[in-house]
Scaffold this active site. Structure first.
Site, PDB file in Angstrom:
ATOM      1  N   LYS A   1       0.802  -1.231   0.000  1.00 15.23           N
ATOM      2  CA  LYS A   1       0.000   0.000   0.000  1.00 15.23           C
ATOM      3  C   LYS A   1       0.832   1.277   0.000  1.00 15.23           C
ATOM      4  CE  LYS A   1      -4.446  -1.550   1.401  1.00 15.23           C
ATOM      5  NZ  LYS A   1      -4.240  -2.972   1.794  1.00 15.23           N
TER       6      LYS A   1
ATOM      7  N   GLU B   1      -9.976   6.672   3.794  1.00 17.98           N
ATOM      8  CA  GLU B   1     -10.850   5.682   4.408  1.00 17.98           C
ATOM      9  C   GLU B   1      -9.992   4.468   4.708  1.00 17.98           C
ATOM     10  OE1 GLU B   1     -10.376   5.951   1.204  1.00 17.98           O
ATOM     11  OE2 GLU B   1      -9.875   3.849   0.755  1.00 17.98           O
TER      12      GLU B   1
ATOM     13  N   SER C   1       1.511  -9.754  -1.301  1.00 15.59           N
ATOM     14  CA  SER C   1       1.187  -8.340  -1.102  1.00 15.59           C
ATOM     15  C   SER C   1       1.561  -7.793   0.272  1.00 15.59           C
ATOM     16  CB  SER C   1      -0.299  -8.107  -1.365  1.00 15.59           C
ATOM     17  OG  SER C   1      -1.087  -8.981  -0.573  1.00 15.59           O
TER      18      SER C   1
END
Ligand SMILES: *Cc1c(COP(=O)(O)O)cnc(C)c1O
Length: 393
Positions: A87, A109, A376
């Site tokens: 991320k 968010e 990930s």
């Protein structure tokens, strides 16, 4: 490229209130300018390398490959990045865009809190004010990530509406943005939302696939036969897939969260089991009831627990560029244990969905094939969930 209105085929677009139109148009222009500017790219690369730890390794998982017999498995180690997941590639890129636009206040968010943490991280790095919207249910379930965000100076706003989870947090963030458009930048965490976000986040995350392609070529002198990645909103998957999507011989597989099973109704498999609809500013496959109301998603992996999916994945599915499959909670947990024991790598529950598809793929292929799996994120954040599972056994 999406078309000028942000459509990928019939999907995507920009379904927003009038007040946000101009802002999204500005953002589109600003990002296009940044992406053409060598100075921006150089700065982005600097932070990716020096701060986040890129390039990440493309690791040949030899013991796992031997066990699977028909697959030579390479793991793209996004789990080794600062903050423990992919991320941060996106939050670093967008924070640089926000700074260029002169925005001083960043909102985001978050569901599981991973995107909230990655946003709080870059806001601390650049000294910007950070407000994170999070459902009160998620605040309870993900207490440690709330501590992390607050520690780095972010304000965490508890959202009490609807199911008190990610989709409601996103509604609340959009509401804040409409009210504070002037000084506020909305940093979306995946390849979803109104145009230009799906396109912009894809470009920022494509560093995963660009690197993997180069690394794989160096090791194998060819392209991989398969790519596998988990799909929540779909940013780690699109980051890996996009740089390969025109390569004819490369089979692309996105793994959705099948929760308790596709037929149980408790899952997050928007492409496998949803229908086209509009949510959070874009058209895409969505979990909905027979009246078109968006239903609640479920996955043991909090990062996959979202009723929608990025519009470009819906498009890839529709035109057959990629195939989408489901993996259940139980299969993902078993894969997490297996990778831990056979490679000494504890994957995030989200990434475990991709790993869990490997034995199924191994049975499908003929001869020996190569595959790149996007790892990930790392599993540290999931140890509470895993401890509960192990105690119950
Ligand atoms: C958030 C998250 C995901 C899901 O998000 P995508 O946008 O689908 O990539 C997957 N893996 C990890 C480790 C995450 O934190």
């Amino acid at each position: 490229m999406p078309d000028k209105n942000g459509h990928f085929g019939e999907f995507g677009g920009c379904y927003v209130p009038e007040t946000l139109r101009g802002l999204l148009f500005d953002l589109e222009k600003e990002f296009a300018a940044c992406w053409k500017d060598p100075a921006f790219k150089k700065e982005f690369r600097f932070y990716l390398e020096e701060y986040a730890g890129r390039p990440t390794r493309l690791y040949y998982a030899e013991r796992l490959s031997r066990q699977l017999k028909t697959l030579k498995v390479y793991l793209k180690r996004e789990d080794l990045l600062h903050t423990g997941a992919h991320k941060v590639n996106n939050t670093l890129g967008q924070i640089l865009v926000a700074r260029r636009m002169g925005k001083r206040r960043i909102i985001a968010e978050t569901g599981a809190g991973q995107h909230g943490v990655a946003t709080a991280t870059v806001c601390a790095l650049f000294g910007l004010k950070c407000v994170v919207y999070m459902g009160s249910e998620d605040i309870k379930r993900q207490a440690m990530n709330v501590v992390r965000m607050k520690l780095m100076g972010a304000e965490v706003v508890s959202v009490e509406s609807g199911s008190k989870t990610l989709k409601d947090a996103m509604n609340e963030a959009i509401r804040d943005w409409v009210t504070n458009v002037k000084d506020t930048y909305y940093l979306i965490g995946t390849v979803a939302g109104p145009h230009p976000y799906p396109y912009m986040v894809r470009e920022l995350q494509s560093v995963i696939g660009i690197e993997a392609r180069r690394q794989f070529w160096r090791k194998e002198k060819r392209l991989p036969d398969y790519l596998v990645a988990c799909v929540g909103g779909g940013s780690n998957a699109m980051g890996l897939f996009y740089p390969f999507h025109k390569d004819k011989g490369v089979h692309i597989i996105g793994v959705e969260a099948a929760g308790h099973g596709i037929h149980s109704g408790a899952h997050s498999a928007a492409i496998c089991a949803g229908r086209p609809g509009v949510l959070h500013g874009c058209k895409s496959y969505l979990l909905q009831d027979k009246n078109g109301q968006v239903t609640n998603a479920h996955s043991v992996a909090a990062g996959l627990d979202y009723p929608g999916v990025g519009p470009e994945h819906s498009y890839f599915s529709q035109i057959g560029v990629a195939e989408y499959v489901g993996i259940t909670d139980k299969e993902a947990i078993d894969a997490l244990k297996a990778l831990s024991q056979i490679e000494g790598i504890i994957p995030a529950l989200e990434s475990s969905h991709a790993v869990a598809y490997l034995p199924k793929l191994a049975r499908r292929v003929k001869g020996l094939k190569t595959v790149i799996v996007c790892l990930s994120g790392r599993g540290d954040k999931d140890m509470g969930t895993i401890a509960e599972v192990l105690n119950g056994e």
